[in-house]
Design a protein around this motif. Structure first.
Motif, PDB file in Angstrom:
ATOM      1  N   GLN A 154       0.816  -1.210   0.000  1.00  0.00           N
ATOM      2  CA  GLN A 154       0.000   0.000   0.000  1.00  0.00           C
ATOM      3  C   GLN A 154       0.853   1.265   0.000  1.00  0.00           C
ATOM      4  OE1 GLN A 154      -2.296  -0.053   3.629  1.00  0.00           O
ATOM      5  NE2 GLN A 154      -0.512   0.195   4.928  1.00  0.00           N
ATOM      6  N   ARG A 155       0.283   2.345  -0.514  1.00  0.00           N
ATOM      7  CA  ARG A 155       0.936   3.659  -0.468  1.00  0.00           C
ATOM      8  C   ARG A 155       0.303   4.545   0.604  1.00  0.00           C
ATOM      9  NH1 ARG A 155       0.972   6.143  -6.337  1.00  0.00           N
ATOM     10  NH2 ARG A 155       2.136   7.748  -5.190  1.00  0.00           N
ATOM     11  N   TYR A 156      -0.884   4.193   1.030  1.00  0.00           N
ATOM     12  CA  TYR A 156      -1.603   4.921   2.065  1.00  0.00           C
ATOM     13  C   TYR A 156      -2.032   3.920   3.136  1.00  0.00           C
ATOM     14  CZ  TYR A 156      -1.767   8.244  -1.788  1.00  0.00           C
ATOM     15  OH  TYR A 156      -1.416   9.071  -2.820  1.00  0.00           O
ATOM     16  N   ILE A 158      -4.351   2.299   4.335  1.00  0.00           N
ATOM     17  CA  ILE A 158      -5.682   1.700   4.229  1.00  0.00           C
ATOM     18  C   ILE A 158      -5.783   0.465   5.113  1.00  0.00           C
ATOM     19  CG2 ILE A 158      -7.324   0.606   2.650  1.00  0.00           C
ATOM     20  CD1 ILE A 158      -6.043   2.325   0.406  1.00  0.00           C
ATOM     21  N   ASN A 217       4.632  -1.979   4.611  1.00  0.00           N
ATOM     22  CA  ASN A 217       4.372  -0.547   4.666  1.00  0.00           C
ATOM     23  C   ASN A 217       3.567  -0.200   5.914  1.00  0.00           C
ATOM     24  OD1 ASN A 217       5.766   0.044   2.313  1.00  0.00           O
ATOM     25  ND2 ASN A 217       3.993  -0.354   1.023  1.00  0.00           N
ATOM     26  N   LEU A 222       5.807   4.233   6.205  1.00  0.00           N
ATOM     27  CA  LEU A 222       5.142   5.217   5.347  1.00  0.00           C
ATOM     28  C   LEU A 222       5.482   6.652   5.727  1.00  0.00           C
ATOM     29  CD1 LEU A 222       1.564   3.633   5.066  1.00  0.00           C
ATOM     30  CD2 LEU A 222       3.222   3.868   3.215  1.00  0.00           C
ATOM     31  N   TYR A 223       5.532   6.935   7.030  1.00  0.00           N
ATOM     32  CA  TYR A 223       5.606   8.329   7.468  1.00  0.00           C
ATOM     33  C   TYR A 223       6.847   8.681   8.287  1.00  0.00           C
ATOM     34  CZ  TYR A 223       0.768   8.149   5.941  1.00  0.00           C
ATOM     35  OH  TYR A 223      -0.372   7.973   5.198  1.00  0.00           O
ATOM     36  N   TRP A 231       1.165  10.762  14.327  1.00  0.00           N
ATOM     37  CA  TRP A 231       0.035   9.830  14.142  1.00  0.00           C
ATOM     38  C   TRP A 231      -0.480   9.378  15.502  1.00  0.00           C
ATOM     39  CZ3 TRP A 231      -2.172   6.675   9.974  1.00  0.00           C
ATOM     40  CH2 TRP A 231      -2.819   5.532  10.403  1.00  0.00           C
TER      41      TRP A 231
END
Length: 306
Positions: A154-156, A158, A217, A222-223, A231
């Protein structure tokens, strides 16, 4: 059929690691905290139903933990760090399936057995409560599978946003063993969901090296470390805001229990914001878990004593 489950200490240790057995008391307590709210809301009490719910919570959650390891059995071979988060969750520090201590077929068999036993217990609940709980159980296993698979590409986030609904629904299922879908059940879900997402961020922060090695991911992949800290902070603030609404429905003991739990969460966030590191995540994780235990304990004690 389960011939490798008992023969020696090494196999026993492997199954303890697979099921995270040292946390066994948390799952039935969290599940039954929802049931206690239902008893409080509707009236009445049953020791038989409470014991039944405790067993449903215990076996149902353990099945989810086994499913987690089974789905990730190939990815877990790529772990590079075992002395931090792996040992926290697994007291003997092993990933039993990828290490070959437990055959994957036996792990799948254990998952199936736990699901069958849990289902049989759920079917003894009155209608339509049995249907409510069965639907949530089926959904939760699907959400767990989706989370484990989706976060690989995933890139986000989800997978995280959808997957952690399973934990938030766990005490709601306990509520529905006796109660009906109503505002209290919804509020418990909305209360626990941001906690589950913040907790996931803490877990990902502590396990960043393994997640990078496995090409997972996670939130931290991711972040980054700083993004994960924010987050966690954001979802903790959301959780605290909902907690103030939830506390209005609780008795005095639960109210002060929630205050203590929220103080632990604030302390955990300060640790993370100061460190923004895997080490900070490792130190904060027990505080998050203690807060969850206090929530469940205070709701339960409040019902019996308040």
């Amino acid at each position: 059929m389960l011939s490798d489950m008992v023969p020696g200490k090494s196999v026993l240790k492997a199954y303890i690691d697979l099921t995270r057995a040292h946390f066994f008391f948390v799952w039935p307590l969290l599940f039954c905290s929802g049931l206690m709210l239902a008893f409080e809301e509707i009236g009445g009490f049953s020791w038989q139903l409470t014991l039944k719910a405790a067993l449903i919570g215990l076996m149902g959650f353990e099945a989810g933990l086994v499913l987690n390891d089974y789905v990730d059995r190939k990815k877990d071979r790529l772990d590079v760090e075992f002395d931090r988060l792996t040992r926290y969750w697994r007291p003997f520090g092993s990933r039993p399936i990828p290490s070959g201590q437990i055959d994957q077929k036996n792990a799948l068999l254990l998952f199936t057995l736990l699901v069958i036993l849990t289902t049989l217990l759920i079917l003894t609940l009155p209608y339509p409560n049995s249907i409510y709980v069965l639907v949530l159980m089926g959904y939760s296993y699907c959400a767990e599978y989706f989370y484990q698979v989706k976060k690989r590409d995933q890139r986000y986030p989800i997978a995280q946003l959808a997957g952690r609904t399973d934990l938030a629904l766990f005490p709601v299922a306990g509520y529905l063993c006796y109660g009906s879908p109503d505002s209290t059940a919804l509020l418990y879900f909305i209360f626990l969901y941001p906690w589950a997402l913040a907790h996931l961020g803490v877990n990902d922060l502590a396990d960043i090296l393994n997640d990078k090695a496995r090409k997972m991911n996670s939130v931290t992949v991711l972040y980054g470390l700083k993004g994960t800290a924010y987050w966690i902070l954001g979802f903790t603030i959301f959780h605290i805001l909902i907690a103030t609404q939830f506390m209005e429905r609780l008795g005095t003991i639960a109210f002060y229990g929630f205050i203590l739990a929220l103080m632990l969460l604030i302390a955990a966030n300060l640790l993370i914001l100061k460190g923004k590191s895997p080490e900070a995540g490792q130190k904060a994780l027990p505080l998050f878990h203690a807060s969850l235990l206090i929530y469940a304990l205070s709701i339960t004690i409040d019902y019996f004593v308040g």
